[in-house]
Enzyme design. Structure first.
Site, mmCIF file in Angstrom:
data_model
loop_
_atom_site.group_PDB
_atom_site.id
_atom_site.type_symbol
_atom_site.label_atom_id
_atom_site.label_comp_id
_atom_site.label_asym_id
_atom_site.label_seq_id
_atom_site.Cartn_x
_atom_site.Cartn_y
_atom_site.Cartn_z
ATOM 1 N N SER A 193 5.512 -5.457 -1.933
ATOM 2 C CA SER A 193 5.566 -3.930 -2.087
ATOM 3 C C SER A 193 6.042 -3.178 -0.948
ATOM 4 C CB SER A 193 4.146 -3.683 -2.617
ATOM 5 O OG SER A 193 3.997 -2.374 -3.539
ATOM 6 N N ALA A 194 5.229 -2.368 -0.543
ATOM 7 C CA ALA A 194 5.613 -1.606 0.738
ATOM 8 C C ALA A 194 6.226 -2.266 1.757
ATOM 9 C CB ALA A 194 4.378 -0.882 1.429
ATOM 10 N N HIS A 219 7.412 -3.373 -8.151
ATOM 11 C CA HIS A 219 6.568 -3.257 -9.561
ATOM 12 C C HIS A 219 7.598 -2.706 -10.692
ATOM 13 C CE1 HIS A 219 2.897 -3.423 -7.199
ATOM 14 N NE2 HIS A 219 3.653 -2.575 -6.027
ATOM 15 N N GLY A 224 0.864 -1.065 -0.028
ATOM 16 C CA GLY A 224 -0.069 -0.111 0.000
ATOM 17 C C GLY A 224 0.839 1.119 -0.107
ATOM 18 N N GLU A 228 6.780 -7.505 -11.358
ATOM 19 C CA GLU A 228 5.430 -7.968 -10.927
ATOM 20 C C GLU A 228 5.766 -9.545 -11.013
ATOM 21 O OE1 GLU A 228 1.970 -5.901 -11.980
ATOM 22 O OE2 GLU A 228 2.892 -4.323 -10.523
#
Lengths: 241, 241
Positions: A121-122, A158, A89, A193
């Site tokens: 991700s985060a 990403h 996020g 990804e």
């Protein structure tokens, strides 16, 4: 130290985190029953909704997720966790909240003692020395860019090569190149990804199928195959294999 | 206060800043001969190279650019400037350096007195209350996200709607939506490439031809035509026209 650092959660045509189920299964290897979920990257603050969304895939890997927001004492929850899983996020909100709650040191201590850490991700950005290679919009001030510092290189999740047609803003490669101008000693791994890294006791390997693009000031960016040797990332002094 | 805040410098099939020449001509209207150039968004530190690149288009608008790095006392250079022009690149490095040199207050004082300010991309971000709606990678810590605060809304330059096919990272709209979760009272204007705002004595109009997408927490994002009424952006209390 045991880390599973993934690029993303969403994949075209698959459910949330579905692609990652075998990676979770392999990484946790049936030894972990429950994991503490850090949901603070959710900018809307819908932590139990986020827990529910992530729990579907983790359940298929045999892991029960419990949001840290369910515990009265979050530092104690980290101390007692079997594993920590950090959702994606906003990297900015994640770092702000984790820092404000005093969780950075608590997580570092447990991970140094062998507790598995997984994130996407985060959650992968948070494992790096700083969050300086996030793609996220800086929606709040995290009061310092320093992060968990589990690995000596930076991850750019990403990773996307080039720009969509007609778009003339900076490419990801240009942005990472700018990072290199100010941080010339640090490797950056652009993970596409569906890919990620497993790091266990100093050994590193990629999961997923796509090449990884790596960057460091003074060297040409290069593509390392998914089954290639990534050990150079673990030392800023070594060249790309 | 006189501001020209542009989305970008590069346009497909045109030279650097070429599309903006008529906007500079109209904004400076023959009254300015030389402008002080703030080149610190150049992450490589090639300030005179950046000055030379931007000077080509500005010369065609009748303006001679002089990099602030040519002056021994940068604060004094701002005090004596006819206009300030802030180039794009890394918003983070720009804010870090402008803050470190004590230029934030110096530029604010002159702009409050009527000195024209023009900027593109990072230079437009710098005019906002904070740099929280930049697209740039946070390659250095600017020691605070607060910026020049010339306007009461945020600009997101290089606005691009949707994601390229197959890319499942957050869209720009999702990122701006996350900003809104933590900053619910602030309008964000997503300005597409080739567009910008002219703000003169409290009046605001768009230059360029593409619609602007505007965002605020609690309201549906909407498209405002380039010749539409943007005055609502100048007050956080007013709805989209």
């Amino acid at each position: 130290m045991r880390l599973l650092l993934l690029s993303n959660a969403k994949t075209e045509g698959m459910a949330y985190l579905e692609y990652a189920i075998p990676h979770f299964q392999s990484f946790f290897a049936g030894k972990i029953e429950r994991a503490l979920f850090i949901p603070f990257a959710n900018a809307a603050g819908d932590y139990l909704g986020f827990e529910a969304k992530a729990a579907v895939a983790l359940a298929q890997a045999g892991i029960k997720l419990e949001s840290i927001t369910r515990f009265a004492d979050p530092v104690q929850a980290v101390r007692e966790a079997q594993a920590v899983i950090v959702g994606g996020g906003s990297t900015w909100k994640l770092l702000r909240d984790v820092r404000a709650l005093g969780l950075l040191d608590a997580i570092r201590e447990r991970v140094a003692d062998g507790m598995p850490y997984a994130g996407w991700s985060a959650g992968a950005n948070l494992a790096c020395p700083t969050i300086m290679t996030t793609n996220d919009m800086p929606i709040c001030d995290p009061k310092g860019f320093d992060a968990l510092d589990f690995i000596p290189f930076q991850i750019n999740p990403h990773y996307l090569h080039g720009n969509p047609p007609g778009f003339k803003g900076e490419t990801r490669e240009e942005r990472i190149g700018e990072f290199g101008k100010l941080n010339p000693d640090t490797w950056v791994a652009g993970i596409r990804e569906g890919t990620g890294f497993v790091i266990e006791d100093g050994a590193i390997r990629m999961v997923g199928e796509l090449d990884c693009r790596v960057f460091k000031a003074g060297t040409e960016p290069c593509e390392v195959p998914a089954r290639g040797d990534f050990s150079f990332l673990m030392s800023s002094q070594r060249p790309c294999a």
